[in-house]
Design an enzyme around this catalytic site. Structure first.
Site, mmCIF file in Angstrom:
data_model
loop_
_atom_site.group_PDB
_atom_site.id
_atom_site.type_symbol
_atom_site.label_atom_id
_atom_site.label_comp_id
_atom_site.label_asym_id
_atom_site.label_seq_id
_atom_site.Cartn_x
_atom_site.Cartn_y
_atom_site.Cartn_z
ATOM 1 N N ASP A 361 0.843 -1.182 0.000
ATOM 2 C CA ASP A 361 0.000 0.000 0.000
ATOM 3 C C ASP A 361 0.891 1.250 0.000
ATOM 4 O O ASP A 361 1.494 1.557 1.007
ATOM 5 C CB ASP A 361 -0.953 -0.006 1.191
ATOM 6 C CG ASP A 361 -0.240 -0.251 2.522
ATOM 7 O OD1 ASP A 361 0.842 -0.886 2.532
ATOM 8 O OD2 ASP A 361 -0.770 0.191 3.552
ATOM 9 N N GLU A 553 12.348 2.995 7.298
ATOM 10 C CA GLU A 553 11.344 2.073 6.760
ATOM 11 C C GLU A 553 11.677 1.607 5.354
ATOM 12 O O GLU A 553 11.520 0.427 5.018
ATOM 13 C CB GLU A 553 9.993 2.806 6.755
ATOM 14 C CG GLU A 553 8.856 2.079 6.083
ATOM 15 C CD GLU A 553 7.658 2.990 5.849
ATOM 16 O OE1 GLU A 553 6.518 2.490 5.927
ATOM 17 O OE2 GLU A 553 7.849 4.204 5.583
#
Length: 619
Positions: A361, A553
């Site tokens: 996503d 991340e």
């Protein structure tokens, strides 16, 4: 050598002298003196010089548990490869660990995503002892409500919960009378995430965090038993959405690492739960099992995904507002309140929720089509479920395993796997190009996109040797960037008005790297695996050295930077003095990479030798 320090005083001095950007860190972007004198335990001055060593000094000061203490000089001058590995093991996993015990419950509930007058913790109504435990633990907090939710919760009940969102309870130990801890990804992701947990678990296993890795498995199992599936994350608005299936991989790798510490009935229970998930989540017809007898991601529920920022879908809403000839803001609010119904927009959000269930996503690869795809990644993962279950039954249960009044042999699960393989080859294997592509079962044709997910069959051992060679030759080169694998190829022709997405080129993510490294090794592509491992580790180490130990991340693997502003930015990059645990699966990718990297490359990695000088692009 010990360096006695006053923690606060040292941090203040370092920041005042070296932090010229106001970031509360010491990085290559700062224009300070880049040198600092500090006294050792004998009263002699020691010169600490350069961004890397000064940032190490700052981090070590921040990590001190007492106001005054000793910092080891060896930790300041530690080589980057060793230091990064050590701090992940000794500090970062602990920083990312949460529980619902004592004040720990507030650490989970009090985050930026919790809105409203009350912080809510939801407990399955059947878990009576846990409910009482959590009520006692939160009694002193007047702004915390502990409420129950039913088993087999309906879509209508989930929608109602969206008006008062909260955190979902995880496993509770009746024997120890305490909640079982879990590891979060980091940053604003302060809850337990589905597929993140498998990759985090690999890092925990490598670092021999036995109890914490076991706790992660216990919490995943709890979700399957009480919430019906492994959730996107343990928040109430994720109850209708699962995540990529990795549970059998996790229990298999954990059990085979720690079989000397575990009883066989532990594996029996976990395997029973995995089989339950397989049938009740993934093999449910007209939900995640399609008429092709292959699977799709399908995020149930209705309307706009609750976790998105208010303006996230404005571009889509503007298109539909124009269609209805209604002002944009008015249309957006009326649609959210169900005052306007638009079937096409409803379908768009079905696809969007399904894309989020895939873990990717967001990506243009799955935009407005995800629920119509038998995807290579999902079906490869379910093939591995089937072969994992077959292996465990054959290896540990005398080739006979009872589940739900049925007795399974390994041959039955291998038959399921072989059927899936043949269907995937029939629908997804492109004979002309000799690669795998997702299959759109509504349009009845393949959907070509050069994506790292097309290489998942390498990891799951689904390919023939010939297919593997073709995939590696024809698709892999288009995904390799200086800093590792990009999610999709930069050669893809995206629509001119396409929004930049974080799971597309040029962004690279830890799980893709880890899966493809292992996949290449499965088929004997050792040199290529070493190249990709080095490229990714080089980017992690370079970032940690230049940016105060930062482990983020994701990365732009093309320009080799963590400084990205795509969609939600880059989680884990904002901190003071020392990173708040790095980022879960990036930490794990580092641990796995170091374990797999040949020793001959370690010195080059410490020296930050450019990967293109070691592995020319022609290879």
């Amino acid at each position: 050598m010990k360096l006695p320090v006053d923690k606060s005083k040292l941090i203040d001095q370092l920041i005042k002298q070296e932090d010229t950007t106001g970031s509360h860190t010491i990085t290559i972007d700062d224009l300070g003196k880049k040198e600092f004198f500090i006294e050792n335990e004998e009263g002699n001055s020691v010169l600490i010089k350069g961004t890397y060593h000064l940032s190490n000094l700052l981090q070590e000061a921040a990590l001190l548990t007492n106001h005054k203490g000793n910092i080891l000089l060896e930790h300041i001058v530690e080589e980057p490869v060793t230091r990064t590995s050590r701090v992940i093991k000794d500090y970062y996993w602990d920083k990312l660990t949460r529980s619902f015990d004592n004040e720990g419950v507030l650490n989970v509930l009090e985050d930026e995503k919790m809105q409203g007058d009350f912080l809510r913790l939801y407990v399955p109504e059947s878990d009576v002892e846990a409910l009482e435990f959590y009520k006692q633990k939160t009694m002193a907090y007047g702004h915390v409500k502990v409420e129950t939710i039913p088993e087999n919760i309906s879509n209508e009940e989930i929608i109602a919960l969206n008006q008062k969102p909260g955190i979902l309870a995880l496993a509770y130990s009746k024997e120890k009378k305490k909640s079982i801890p879990f590891v979060v990804p980091g940053g604003r992701f302060n809850e337990m995430y589905g597929w993140d947990s498998y990759f985090i678990g690999l890092g925990l296993i490598i670092d021999d965090k036995f109890e914490l890795a076991q706790a992660m498995i216990d919490n995943l199992e709890y979700q399957i038993i009480h919430y019906g599936k492994i959730l996107n994350a343990n928040r109430s608005y994720y109850l209708s959405r699962s995540q990529p299936p990795f549970f059998t991989s996790f229990i298999k790798e954990f059990y085979e690492t720690y079989s000397n510490k575990l009883q066989l009935n532990w594996l029996q229970q976990k395997l029973t739960t995995a089989i339950s998930e397989y049938f009740n989540v993934w093999m449910t017809e007209n939900v995640r099992l399609t008429d092709t007898q292959l699977n799709r991601y399908f995020g149930e529920g209705t309307g706009v995904p609750n976790e998105t920022e208010p303006e996230h879908f404005d571009a889509i809403f503007k298109i539909f507002a124009k269609k209805h000839n209604i002002p944009f803001i008015e249309f957006k609010e009326k649609y959210k309140q169900n005052e306007i119904v638009d079937e096409a927009l409803d379908k768009y959000f079905v696809h969007d929720r399904s894309m989020r269930e895939s873990g990717h996503d967001t990506t243009n690869r799955l935009d407005d089509c995800s629920a119509h795809l038998n995807s290579v990644d999902l079906n490869s993962l379910l093939y591995k479920y089937e072969t994992d279950i077959a292996y465990l039954i054959a290896s540990y249960f005398n080739d006979s395993f009872s589940y739900n009044n049925n007795t399974f042999s390994s041959a039955e699960w291998l038959q399921r796997a072989n059927k899936r393989k043949q269907l995937m080859i029939g629908y997804m294997w492109n004979e002309k190009e000799s690669v795998f592509y997702d299959y759109n079962f509504v349009k009845k044709k393949q959907q070509p996109c050069i994506s790292t997910t097309n290489l998942y069959p390498l990891w799951t051992n689904l390919c023939t040797e010939e297919q593997a060679e073709s995939i590696v030759k024809k698709q892999l080169p288009n995904l390799i960037c200086k800093g590792g694998l990009a999610s999709t190829s930069g050669l893809e022709a995206m629509p001119k008005d396409a929004t930049e997405r974080q799971w597309d080129f040029p962004y690279g993510w830890a799980p893709h790297q880890m899966l493809i490294w292992q996949g290449l090794k499965n088929y004997g592509f050792e040199t290529k695996a070493q190249e990709l491992i080095y490229r990714w580790l080089w980017l992690i180490v370079k970032t940690a050295v230049n940016y105060n130990g930062l482990i983020p991340e994701k990365f732009d693997v093309n320009t080799c930077t963590h400084q990205v502003d795509v969609e939600y930015g880059n989680v884990g990059t904002n901190f003071k003095y020392v990173t708040d645990g790095g980022f879960g699966w990036t930490n794990a990718s580092y641990k796995l990479g170091i374990e797999l990297l040949e020793a001959k490359y370690l010195n080059s990695l410490n020296m930050l030798t450019d990967p293109d000088s070691i592995f020319p692009k022609s290879t």
